[in-house]
Write an enzyme that holds these catalytic residues in place. Structure first.
Site, PDB file in Angstrom:
ATOM      1  N   HIS A   1      -8.473  16.947  10.977  1.00 41.69           N
ATOM      2  CA  HIS A   1      -9.090  16.450   9.752  1.00 41.69           C
ATOM      3  C   HIS A   1      -8.709  17.383   8.607  1.00 41.69           C
ATOM      4  O   HIS A   1      -8.305  18.522   8.828  1.00 41.69           O
ATOM      5  CB  HIS A   1     -10.612  16.398   9.926  1.00 41.69           C
ATOM      6  CG  HIS A   1     -11.056  15.304  10.859  1.00 41.69           C
ATOM      7  ND1 HIS A   1     -12.362  15.086  11.187  1.00 41.69           N
ATOM      8  CD2 HIS A   1     -10.340  14.353  11.531  1.00 41.69           C
ATOM      9  CE1 HIS A   1     -12.449  14.057  12.019  1.00 41.69           C
ATOM     10  NE2 HIS A   1     -11.237  13.605  12.241  1.00 41.69           N
TER      11      HIS A   1
ATOM     12  N   GLU B   1     -10.387  19.083   6.357  1.00 39.52           N
ATOM     13  CA  GLU B   1     -11.086  20.372   6.228  1.00 39.52           C
ATOM     14  C   GLU B   1     -10.568  21.376   7.241  1.00 39.52           C
ATOM     15  O   GLU B   1     -10.364  22.545   6.943  1.00 39.52           O
ATOM     16  CB  GLU B   1     -12.600  20.203   6.474  1.00 39.52           C
ATOM     17  CG  GLU B   1     -13.290  19.137   5.674  1.00 39.52           C
ATOM     18  CD  GLU B   1     -13.236  17.780   6.348  1.00 39.52           C
ATOM     19  OE1 GLU B   1     -12.163  17.365   6.819  1.00 39.52           O
ATOM     20  OE2 GLU B   1     -14.278  17.109   6.393  1.00 39.52           O
TER      21      GLU B   1
ATOM     22  N   CYS C   1     -16.026  19.152  11.895  1.00 41.40           N
ATOM     23  CA  CYS C   1     -15.592  19.972  10.753  1.00 41.40           C
ATOM     24  C   CYS C   1     -16.752  20.808  10.223  1.00 41.40           C
ATOM     25  O   CYS C   1     -16.547  21.926   9.762  1.00 41.40           O
ATOM     26  CB  CYS C   1     -15.045  19.085   9.640  1.00 41.40           C
ATOM     27  SG  CYS C   1     -13.470  18.334  10.081  1.00 41.40           S
TER      28      CYS C   1
ATOM     29  N   ALA D   1       3.730 -13.499  -6.082  1.00 38.58           N
ATOM     30  CA  ALA D   1       4.549 -13.310  -7.287  1.00 38.58           C
ATOM     31  C   ALA D   1       4.576 -14.639  -8.026  1.00 38.58           C
ATOM     32  O   ALA D   1       4.999 -15.649  -7.473  1.00 38.58           O
ATOM     33  CB  ALA D   1       5.957 -12.883  -6.897  1.00 38.58           C
TER      34      ALA D   1
ATOM     35  N   TRP E   1      13.232 -15.448  -6.276  1.00 40.39           N
ATOM     36  CA  TRP E   1      13.488 -14.466  -7.327  1.00 40.39           C
ATOM     37  C   TRP E   1      12.671 -14.704  -8.588  1.00 40.39           C
ATOM     38  O   TRP E   1      13.192 -14.692  -9.684  1.00 40.39           O
ATOM     39  CB  TRP E   1      14.985 -14.405  -7.638  1.00 40.39           C
ATOM     40  CG  TRP E   1      15.823 -14.358  -6.405  1.00 40.39           C
ATOM     41  CD1 TRP E   1      16.772 -15.256  -6.023  1.00 40.39           C
ATOM     42  CD2 TRP E   1      15.794 -13.363  -5.377  1.00 40.39           C
ATOM     43  NE1 TRP E   1      17.325 -14.890  -4.815  1.00 40.39           N
ATOM     44  CE2 TRP E   1      16.734 -13.738  -4.402  1.00 40.39           C
ATOM     45  CE3 TRP E   1      15.046 -12.201  -5.168  1.00 40.39           C
ATOM     46  CZ2 TRP E   1      16.949 -12.991  -3.241  1.00 40.39           C
ATOM     47  CZ3 TRP E   1      15.272 -11.470  -4.008  1.00 40.39           C
ATOM     48  CH2 TRP E   1      16.211 -11.864  -3.071  1.00 40.39           C
TER      49      TRP E   1
ATOM     50  N   GLU F   1       1.779 -11.935   2.907  1.00 42.65           N
ATOM     51  CA  GLU F   1       2.889 -12.383   2.059  1.00 42.65           C
ATOM     52  C   GLU F   1       3.254 -13.768   2.541  1.00 42.65           C
ATOM     53  O   GLU F   1       4.090 -13.935   3.425  1.00 42.65           O
ATOM     54  CB  GLU F   1       4.104 -11.464   2.204  1.00 42.65           C
ATOM     55  CG  GLU F   1       3.937 -10.144   1.519  1.00 42.65           C
ATOM     56  CD  GLU F   1       5.274  -9.403   1.372  1.00 42.65           C
ATOM     57  OE1 GLU F   1       6.122  -9.842   0.584  1.00 42.65           O
ATOM     58  OE2 GLU F   1       5.441  -8.392   2.052  1.00 42.65           O
TER      59      GLU F   1
END
Ligand code: AOF
Ligand code: ZN
Length: 348
Positions: free
Chosen positions: A51, A53, A86, A156, A172, A280
């Site tokens: 981790h 830390e 930790c 897009a 495109w 996508e």
């Protein structure tokens, strides 16, 4: 306030682990000595490794951290996992103060780390840049709190929200700068999800480690370039699987009203340890995900082009809403100029 700039450094350190730490959170850590000089830095590099830390503290060998301050963007852990807690190391190394951006949402930690530090007499300052920290770890939070996959949709579009013309030419719309950014974003997620319609229309490669293909009736041909790279999960409602390349695994998903049951699919993907997907695909899948309320984030690349009433597809099909008060609403997270295009990032 005085710790903001250090916390921002923690975020930047944490970012370095993006794409490598899933299903763990992105964590960065800075250690200051008692005079507030930075004496060490660390971050969570990779799932299963130290981790943040622990990494930062183990670099220090001479006790310079004694009486100092540790800054970290997530509550230090209190459990024995892949590594010891930790908090134990922080206590052992005699830090005076710990600055935290957010509590850990992992139920085995959730506040216990902070409690343990306070009980050891360490001053704990919480909520430093908390909003930013939550946004950094949005995937981890969604996974831990909702026990579901984080879903990001990339699309897009033109200025009028079209993703293709009526003849299907869509490859495109945006320029290469925007497309390169899209490829970079892909790497931030555990898997890229697409559909057979997109693969058959565009013959994309989708170069990445893990790919998920929704191919309900197994229409795709394994000789297509999509199948040449990555580990591929082909999702189908068929139960007799054809011969396939070594990198392909079939995933069964039942149908619901003639379509794949997407809720079932995402539950299954979560159980397969796929914590986040980058979608996508085309307007049909995007529209269904939207209708089911499954979209956590949208990356909307937009080109300054107009196609007009061309019968082409739009980015989110099939939700014909006539009342503006009933629209699906998102919040703008950022706007990036990728001249000549823009990237609009939106969250639920
Ligand atoms: C931290 N710092 O850098 C990370 C933390 O599988 P393990 O043993 O690595 O434990 C993972 C859990 O530990 C994770 O779900 C989260 O609660 C915490 N991750 N904690 O203090 C870190 N990566
Ligand atoms: Zn830890």
């Amino acid at each position: 306030m005085i710790y903001d700039k250090y916390m921002q450094k923690c975020f930047r350190l944490a970012e370095k682990g993006r794409g490598f730490v899933s299903p763990n959170p992105l964590v960065g850590c800075i250690v200051l000595d008692k005079d507030n000089n930075i004496i060490s830095k660390g971050y969570h590099h990779k799932y299963g490794e130290n981790h943040a830390e622990r990494e930062a503290l183990l670099k220090l060998k001479n006790g310079e951290e004694n009486g100092g301050t540790l800054i970290v963007n997530l509550e230090p852990c209190s459990h024995f996992g892949k590594t010891p807690p930790c908090v134990d190391l922080i206590i052992e190394r005699k830090l005076k103060r710990v600055i935290i951006a957010m509590q850990d949402v992992n139920p085995i930690v959730a506040g216990n780390g902070i409690k343990k530090l306070k009980n050891a007499g360490i001053e704990v300052v919480e909520h430093v840049l908390e909003k930013e920290a939550k946004s950094l770890n949005e995937v981890f939070i969604k996974n831990m709190v909702n026990k579901t996959v984080f879903i990001a949709v990339k699309t897009a579009v033109t200025l009028d929200g079209k993703i293709s013309t009526s003849n299907g030419s869509s490859m495109w719309i945006t320029s290469s700068k925007a497309r390169d950014k899209g490829k970079l974003l892909r790497k931030y997620y555990d898997a890229v999800l697409t559909t057979s319609s997109t693969v058959l229309a565009d013959n994309p490669k989708f170069d990445c480690k893990t790919k998920i293909l929704i191919d309900r009736t197994l229409k795709c041909d394994f000789s297509m370039q999509y199948f040449k790279t990555g580990n591929i999960f082909v999702v189908t409602s068929k139960s007799d699987y054809p011969k396939c390349p070594k990198n392909v695994t079939f995933v069964y998903c039942p149908e619901k009203s003639g379509k794949l049951d997407l809720l079932y699919l995402f539950e299954k993907l979560y159980r397969m340890n796929i914590m986040s997907v980058f979608v996508e695909a085309g307007g049909t899948l995007n529209g269904e995900l939207l209708k089911l309320g499954l979209i956590d984030k949208i990356y909307m690349f937009q080109a300054p082009k107009i196609l007009g009433d061309n019968n082409g597809k739009s980015a989110f099909e099939g939700n014909s809403i006539n009342d503006i008060n009933k629209s699906f609403n998102f919040e703008i997270e950022s706007i990036e100029n990728l001249s000549p295009d823009i990237l609009l990032t939106l969250k639920k």
